[in-house]
Motif scaffolding. Structure first.
Motif, PDB file in Angstrom:
ATOM      1  N   GLY A 116       0.805  -1.218   0.000  1.00 32.91           N
ATOM      2  CA  GLY A 116       0.000   0.000   0.000  1.00 32.91           C
ATOM      3  C   GLY A 116       0.837   1.266   0.000  1.00 32.91           C
ATOM      4  O   GLY A 116       0.433   2.290   0.542  1.00 32.91           O
ATOM      5  N   ILE A 117       2.014   1.192  -0.621  1.00 31.90           N
ATOM      6  CA  ILE A 117       2.872   2.382  -0.723  1.00 31.90           C
ATOM      7  C   ILE A 117       3.204   2.617  -2.190  1.00 31.90           C
ATOM      8  O   ILE A 117       3.062   1.719  -3.021  1.00 31.90           O
ATOM      9  CB  ILE A 117       4.169   2.252   0.120  1.00 31.90           C
ATOM     10  N   SER A 118       3.654   3.824  -2.492  1.00 33.59           N
ATOM     11  CA  SER A 118       3.989   4.137  -3.886  1.00 33.59           C
ATOM     12  C   SER A 118       5.252   3.380  -4.295  1.00 33.59           C
ATOM     13  O   SER A 118       6.065   2.989  -3.460  1.00 33.59           O
ATOM     14  CB  SER A 118       4.214   5.640  -4.052  1.00 33.59           C
ATOM     15  N   LYS A 119       5.400   3.221  -5.605  1.00 32.89           N
ATOM     16  CA  LYS A 119       6.589   2.537  -6.124  1.00 32.89           C
ATOM     17  C   LYS A 119       7.848   3.325  -5.763  1.00 32.89           C
ATOM     18  O   LYS A 119       8.874   2.746  -5.423  1.00 32.89           O
ATOM     19  CB  LYS A 119       6.473   2.356  -7.637  1.00 32.89           C
ATOM     20  N   SER A 120       7.755   4.656  -5.817  1.00 36.01           N
ATOM     21  CA  SER A 120       8.938   5.469  -5.504  1.00 36.01           C
ATOM     22  C   SER A 120       9.328   5.347  -4.024  1.00 36.01           C
ATOM     23  O   SER A 120      10.515   5.252  -3.705  1.00 36.01           O
ATOM     24  CB  SER A 120       8.727   6.931  -5.896  1.00 36.01           C
ATOM     25  N   ALA A 121       8.334   5.326  -3.129  1.00 37.29           N
ATOM     26  CA  ALA A 121       8.639   5.152  -1.702  1.00 37.29           C
ATOM     27  C   ALA A 121       9.252   3.780  -1.466  1.00 37.29           C
ATOM     28  O   ALA A 121      10.240   3.644  -0.724  1.00 37.29           O
ATOM     29  CB  ALA A 121       7.371   5.314  -0.862  1.00 37.29           C
ATOM     30  N   PHE A 122       8.685   2.765  -2.113  1.00 32.57           N
ATOM     31  CA  PHE A 122       9.227   1.412  -1.971  1.00 32.57           C
ATOM     32  C   PHE A 122      10.661   1.364  -2.485  1.00 32.57           C
ATOM     33  O   PHE A 122      11.549   0.804  -1.839  1.00 32.57           O
ATOM     34  CB  PHE A 122       8.342   0.404  -2.716  1.00 32.57           C
ATOM     35  N   SER A 165     -10.919   1.671  10.260  1.00 32.93           N
ATOM     36  CA  SER A 165     -10.116   2.872  10.522  1.00 32.93           C
ATOM     37  C   SER A 165      -9.068   3.070   9.433  1.00 32.93           C
ATOM     38  O   SER A 165      -8.876   4.183   8.932  1.00 32.93           O
ATOM     39  CB  SER A 165      -9.426   2.773  11.878  1.00 32.93           C
ATOM     40  N   ALA A 166      -8.387   1.988   9.060  1.00 31.15           N
ATOM     41  CA  ALA A 166      -7.359   2.073   8.018  1.00 31.15           C
ATOM     42  C   ALA A 166      -7.971   2.439   6.674  1.00 31.15           C
ATOM     43  O   ALA A 166      -7.422   3.256   5.935  1.00 31.15           O
ATOM     44  CB  ALA A 166      -6.596   0.759   7.922  1.00 31.15           C
ATOM     45  N   SER A 167      -9.118   1.845   6.359  1.00 32.47           N
ATOM     46  CA  SER A 167      -9.787   2.146   5.081  1.00 32.47           C
ATOM     47  C   SER A 167     -10.210   3.599   5.018  1.00 32.47           C
ATOM     48  O   SER A 167     -10.074   4.240   3.977  1.00 32.47           O
ATOM     49  CB  SER A 167     -11.010   1.253   4.896  1.00 32.47           C
ATOM     50  N   ALA A 168     -10.714   4.116   6.112  1.00 32.53           N
ATOM     51  CA  ALA A 168     -11.134   5.517   6.138  1.00 32.53           C
ATOM     52  C   ALA A 168      -9.935   6.435   5.921  1.00 32.53           C
ATOM     53  O   ALA A 168     -10.028   7.432   5.199  1.00 32.53           O
ATOM     54  CB  ALA A 168     -11.825   5.842   7.463  1.00 32.53           C
ATOM     55  N   THR A 169      -8.808   6.100   6.522  1.00 35.19           N
ATOM     56  CA  THR A 169      -7.593   6.900   6.361  1.00 35.19           C
ATOM     57  C   THR A 169      -7.100   6.831   4.930  1.00 35.19           C
ATOM     58  O   THR A 169      -6.748   7.840   4.333  1.00 35.19           O
ATOM     59  CB  THR A 169      -6.496   6.405   7.329  1.00 35.19           C
ATOM     60  N   THR A 170      -7.087   5.641   4.353  1.00 35.76           N
ATOM     61  CA  THR A 170      -6.642   5.460   2.976  1.00 35.76           C
ATOM     62  C   THR A 170      -7.550   6.216   2.014  1.00 35.76           C
ATOM     63  O   THR A 170      -7.082   6.886   1.106  1.00 35.76           O
ATOM     64  CB  THR A 170      -6.630   3.960   2.603  1.00 35.76           C
ATOM     65  N   GLU A 171      -8.847   6.122   2.235  1.00 38.33           N
ATOM     66  CA  GLU A 171      -9.811   6.817   1.371  1.00 38.33           C
ATOM     67  C   GLU A 171      -9.615   8.328   1.451  1.00 38.33           C
ATOM     68  O   GLU A 171      -9.676   9.015   0.443  1.00 38.33           O
ATOM     69  CB  GLU A 171     -11.237   6.433   1.770  1.00 38.33           C
ATOM     70  N   LYS A 172      -9.346   8.817   2.644  1.00 41.15           N
ATOM     71  CA  LYS A 172      -9.150  10.253   2.831  1.00 41.15           C
ATOM     72  C   LYS A 172      -7.945  10.747   2.029  1.00 41.15           C
ATOM     73  O   LYS A 172      -7.986  11.802   1.426  1.00 41.15           O
ATOM     74  CB  LYS A 172      -8.959  10.545   4.324  1.00 41.15           C
ATOM     75  N   THR A 173      -6.869   9.954   1.998  1.00 46.18           N
ATOM     76  CA  THR A 173      -5.679  10.386   1.283  1.00 46.18           C
ATOM     77  C   THR A 173      -5.850  10.312  -0.232  1.00 46.18           C
ATOM     78  O   THR A 173      -5.128  10.964  -0.961  1.00 46.18           O
ATOM     79  CB  THR A 173      -4.442   9.559   1.691  1.00 46.18           C
TER      80      THR A 173
END
Length: 169
Positions: free
Chosen positions: A68-74, A148-156
């Motif tokens: 669940g992270i961007s390719k660049s961050a990975f 909680s995690a889904s809500a945070t992910t959706e917000k971003t």
């Protein structure tokens, strides 16, 4: 302004927020976790994922998506960990652009040291408390954390818009 809408769950929500803030604060910071290396919680997650899935030979994009992270961050995490000797990169024989990441022998040793430290420092207490709770309640707590995690992910993922409102006097 009061926050009565949370009712009797105010303290519970506060604990989730407190944990989230604490984790976010430490997520990218590097610590030694009682080892000779400095690494972050994000890097630990990469190590754990690779160790759990070492037989799959997934490429970097697949792993980044699963974490669940961007390719660049990975890629940044991998680069730092390769430089430290915790990971090794390999090209597949059929496609030189396809890079496979493996945990090195040193990475496995460091991870074992980290696990021992993390277990004694934190997880031993958590697991002990979880042993006192029926599995059905643990499953409900897992569902709460997922929501909680889904809500945070959706917000971003929401489009960032700024609406200006003219206030007339």
């Amino acid at each position: 302004m009061a926050v009565e809408w949370m009712g009797k769950y105010r303290t519970f929500v506060e604990k989730i927020v407190k944990y989230g803030n604490s984790y976010a604060d430490s997520y990218k910071k590097e610590y030694n976790y009682n080892t000779v290396f400095l690494f972050s919680a994000a890097q630990i997650q990469v190590l754990e994922y690779l160790l759990e899935n070492e037989d799959k030979n997934q490429n970097m994009l697949e792993i980044a998506k699963r974490l669940g992270i961007s390719k660049s961050a990975f890629s940044k995490h991998v680069k730092k960990m390769v430089e430290k000797g915790l990971l090794e990169k390999y090209h597949t024989s059929d496609n030189k652009k396809n890079i496979i990441i493996k945990v090195s022998t040193i990475g496995k040793e460091v991870y074992s040291q980290y696990v021992q430290y993390a277990y004694e420092k934190c997880f031993k207490k958590i697991f002990s408390l979880l042993d006192e709770i029926p599995m059905q309640y643990i499953e409900k707590m897992e569902a709460i954390l997922d929501i909680s995690a889904s809500a945070t992910t959706e917000k971003t993922k929401q489009k960032k818009e700024v609406n200006l409102i003219l206030i007339e006097e």
